[in-house]
Each structure stands twice: as C-alpha cells, then as structure tokens.
Design a protein around this motif. Structure first.
Motif, PDB file in Angstrom:
ATOM      1  N   ILE A   1       0.871  -1.178   0.000  1.00 25.97           N
ATOM      2  CA  ILE A   1       0.000   0.000   0.000  1.00 25.97           C
ATOM      3  C   ILE A   1       0.903   1.222   0.000  1.00 25.97           C
ATOM      4  N   ILE A   2       0.912   1.940  -1.117  1.00 28.10           N
ATOM      5  CA  ILE A   2       1.694   3.169  -1.214  1.00 28.10           C
ATOM      6  C   ILE A   2       0.789   4.223  -1.832  1.00 28.10           C
ATOM      7  N   ASP A   3       0.661   5.345  -1.147  1.00 28.25           N
ATOM      8  CA  ASP A   3      -0.184   6.438  -1.624  1.00 28.25           C
ATOM      9  C   ASP A   3       0.175   6.806  -3.056  1.00 28.25           C
ATOM     10  N   ALA A   4      -0.837   7.122  -3.859  1.00 27.49           N
ATOM     11  CA  ALA A   4      -0.635   7.441  -5.279  1.00 27.49           C
ATOM     12  C   ALA A   4       0.239   8.672  -5.495  1.00 27.49           C
ATOM     13  N   SER A   5       0.340   9.551  -4.498  1.00 26.44           N
ATOM     14  CA  SER A   5       1.159  10.764  -4.651  1.00 26.44           C
ATOM     15  C   SER A   5       2.633  10.525  -4.362  1.00 26.44           C
ATOM     16  N   VAL A   6       2.991   9.303  -4.021  1.00 23.27           N
ATOM     17  CA  VAL A   6       4.356   8.965  -3.615  1.00 23.27           C
ATOM     18  C   VAL A   6       5.181   8.519  -4.826  1.00 23.27           C
ATOM     19  N   THR A   7       6.452   8.960  -4.841  1.00 23.22           N
ATOM     20  CA  THR A   7       7.401   8.531  -5.858  1.00 23.22           C
ATOM     21  C   THR A   7       8.356   7.524  -5.233  1.00 23.22           C
ATOM     22  N   ILE A   8       8.506   6.362  -5.875  1.00 22.19           N
ATOM     23  CA  ILE A   8       9.520   5.397  -5.450  1.00 22.19           C
ATOM     24  C   ILE A   8      10.834   5.845  -6.085  1.00 22.19           C
TER      25      ILE A   8
ATOM     26  N   LYS B   1       4.438  -1.852   8.131  1.00 25.57           N
ATOM     27  CA  LYS B   1       3.201  -1.073   8.054  1.00 25.57           C
ATOM     28  C   LYS B   1       3.424   0.210   8.850  1.00 25.57           C
ATOM     29  N   TYR B   2       2.909   1.316   8.313  1.00 22.51           N
ATOM     30  CA  TYR B   2       3.023   2.600   8.984  1.00 22.51           C
ATOM     31  C   TYR B   2       1.938   3.530   8.467  1.00 22.51           C
ATOM     32  N   PHE B   3       1.710   4.599   9.214  1.00 22.07           N
ATOM     33  CA  PHE B   3       0.818   5.661   8.771  1.00 22.07           C
ATOM     34  C   PHE B   3       1.669   6.852   8.343  1.00 22.07           C
ATOM     35  N   ALA B   4       1.368   7.425   7.190  1.00 26.35           N
ATOM     36  CA  ALA B   4       1.974   8.672   6.726  1.00 26.35           C
ATOM     37  C   ALA B   4       0.833   9.685   6.681  1.00 26.35           C
ATOM     38  N   ASP B   5       0.854  10.633   7.615  1.00 30.95           N
ATOM     39  CA  ASP B   5      -0.245  11.597   7.768  1.00 30.95           C
ATOM     40  C   ASP B   5      -1.593  10.897   7.823  1.00 30.95           C
ATOM     41  N   GLY B   6      -1.653   9.825   8.616  1.00 29.20           N
ATOM     42  CA  GLY B   6      -2.911   9.126   8.849  1.00 29.20           C
ATOM     43  C   GLY B   6      -3.309   8.123   7.788  1.00 29.20           C
ATOM     44  N   GLU B   7      -2.542   8.008   6.709  1.00 28.21           N
ATOM     45  CA  GLU B   7      -2.855   7.067   5.637  1.00 28.21           C
ATOM     46  C   GLU B   7      -2.023   5.789   5.812  1.00 28.21           C
ATOM     47  N   LEU B   8      -2.714   4.641   5.914  1.00 31.15           N
ATOM     48  CA  LEU B   8      -2.026   3.369   6.072  1.00 31.15           C
ATOM     49  C   LEU B   8      -1.159   3.074   4.850  1.00 31.15           C
ATOM     50  N   GLN B   9       0.064   2.658   5.099  1.00 26.74           N
ATOM     51  CA  GLN B   9       1.022   2.283   4.066  1.00 26.74           C
ATOM     52  C   GLN B   9       1.599   0.913   4.432  1.00 26.74           C
TER      53      GLN B   9
ATOM     54  N   ASP C   1       7.142  -7.295  10.006  1.00 31.41           N
ATOM     55  CA  ASP C   1       7.129  -8.750   9.861  1.00 31.41           C
ATOM     56  C   ASP C   1       8.428  -9.150   9.182  1.00 31.41           C
ATOM     57  N   ASP C   2       9.117 -10.120   9.757  1.00 27.54           N
ATOM     58  CA  ASP C   2      10.370 -10.627   9.188  1.00 27.54           C
ATOM     59  C   ASP C   2      10.078 -11.909   8.413  1.00 27.54           C
ATOM     60  N   ILE C   3      10.568 -11.943   7.173  1.00 24.19           N
ATOM     61  CA  ILE C   3      10.317 -13.071   6.278  1.00 24.19           C
ATOM     62  C   ILE C   3      11.650 -13.684   5.849  1.00 24.19           C
TER      63      ILE C   3
END
Length: 184
Positions: A59-66, A98-106, A132-134
C-alpha cells in the motif's frame, strides 16, 4: 577513501552554496544519501504467500514517488515541499513494514540488505505500526514486531526537505532513525 572524497565534495558544496548562492543539485542530494544509506532497492516489491494469506498487501499512496536514482528522482526545487522516507533493511530477513503517513495506512516490502526510498509530499507525522520478518529463501514468517508508539512529528523530529531514514537492524526491535537535511 570514498567516504573522505564524499565528505570533501559535500564540504566544498556547502562552502560554495553558502558563499556564492549556488543551488544544490541532484548529484549533491545523491551524495548526501549515499553517505547515510546502502544499496537502493530497485526491484519491484513482491509479497510472499504467507503475507498475502494473512491479508497484507503493498500500500503506497498514489502521490508517492519510489526513488531508484536520487540524483534524478529527487528534484532540488521540490525539497521544501517533500519528505523522503527511507527504510533500510540491515536484518537477516526481508521485512514488511506497516506505517501511517499523515494518517494514511502504508505497507511496504524491503529486501534484505537494501533500502527502499519513497518521496512523499511534506509529511506532518509518521507512525510506525509493525514489522514482519520473512525468510528470504523460504518465504516463511520468522517473527513479528509491534512498533506502535514509535512516532515522528514535523517539526519536532524532522522538517520538510529532510530524508527520514529508518534503519532496521538485528540488534534492536525498534529501528534506528537518521535525519538527513537534503537542502543543505
């Protein structure tokens, strides 16, 4: 020797920028990040079946650049309006964060020995949730960690134009954090 050369370039760049008003370049940004992180993750994030079976996804916000090439992907003129998040995996495992960036789950997947860099519009708060470690060879879940309460706030902990680098390592359940001022 390489670190010394990088330090010299950064020192000279800082002197030139302060004295002559020369703007920071993409190469300057890449040098700053190279001093703080390891190998940048360029391959696509693919979750193992064990994470998919438990309902996880990328889950990566659409406004984010990888970011795969900081010298090109980070535009110096945009720095006052962005926050770069880095997730460095120095564990023996692949990790799902998993983390929240300005309240949006990522939700992101970082391969062992690599760093995933993401450019967000300027963030106010980063809230880590879980790790989670895989096992990178078998795809099996090795361990899970609750990271709730490990929160970072703008401007108390970082500023717009900074890179916030979370280093996940085998020594601590919580990541080490390094703030890199990309606009220097």
């Amino acid at each position: 020797m390489r670190r010394f050369a990088t330090a010299m370039v950064l020192s000279m760049s800082a002197l030139l920028t302060a004295g002559c008003g020369i703007a920071i370049t993409g190469d300057d940004i890449a040098a700053l990040l190279a001093d703080a992180i390891g190998l940048i993750q360029t391959r696509p994030q693919e979750l193992p079946p064990v994470l998919i079976d438990q309902g996880d996804s990328i889950i990566i916000d659409a406004s984010v650049t990888i970011i795969v090439n900081p010298a090109v992907d980070i535009v110096p003129a945009d720095l006052p309006n962005v926050t770069v998040l880095g997730f460095e995996n120095d564990t023996d495992w692949d990790i799902y964060i998993k983390y929240f960036a300005d309240g949006e789950l990522q939700g992101i997947y970082v391969y062992q020995g690599e760093v995933l860099l993401l450019e967000y519009p300027c963030l106010d708060v980063i809230e880590l949730i879980s790790e989670d470690d895989i096992d990178p060879f078998t795809g099996e879940l090795v361990d899970s960690f609750d990271l709730i309460g490990d929160d970072f706030f703008n401007p108390e902990d970082f500023f717009c134009g900074d890179a916030v680098i979370f280093n996940f390592n085998p020594v601590s359940a919580l990541p080490d954090v390094e703030i890199v001022d990309l606009s220097q």
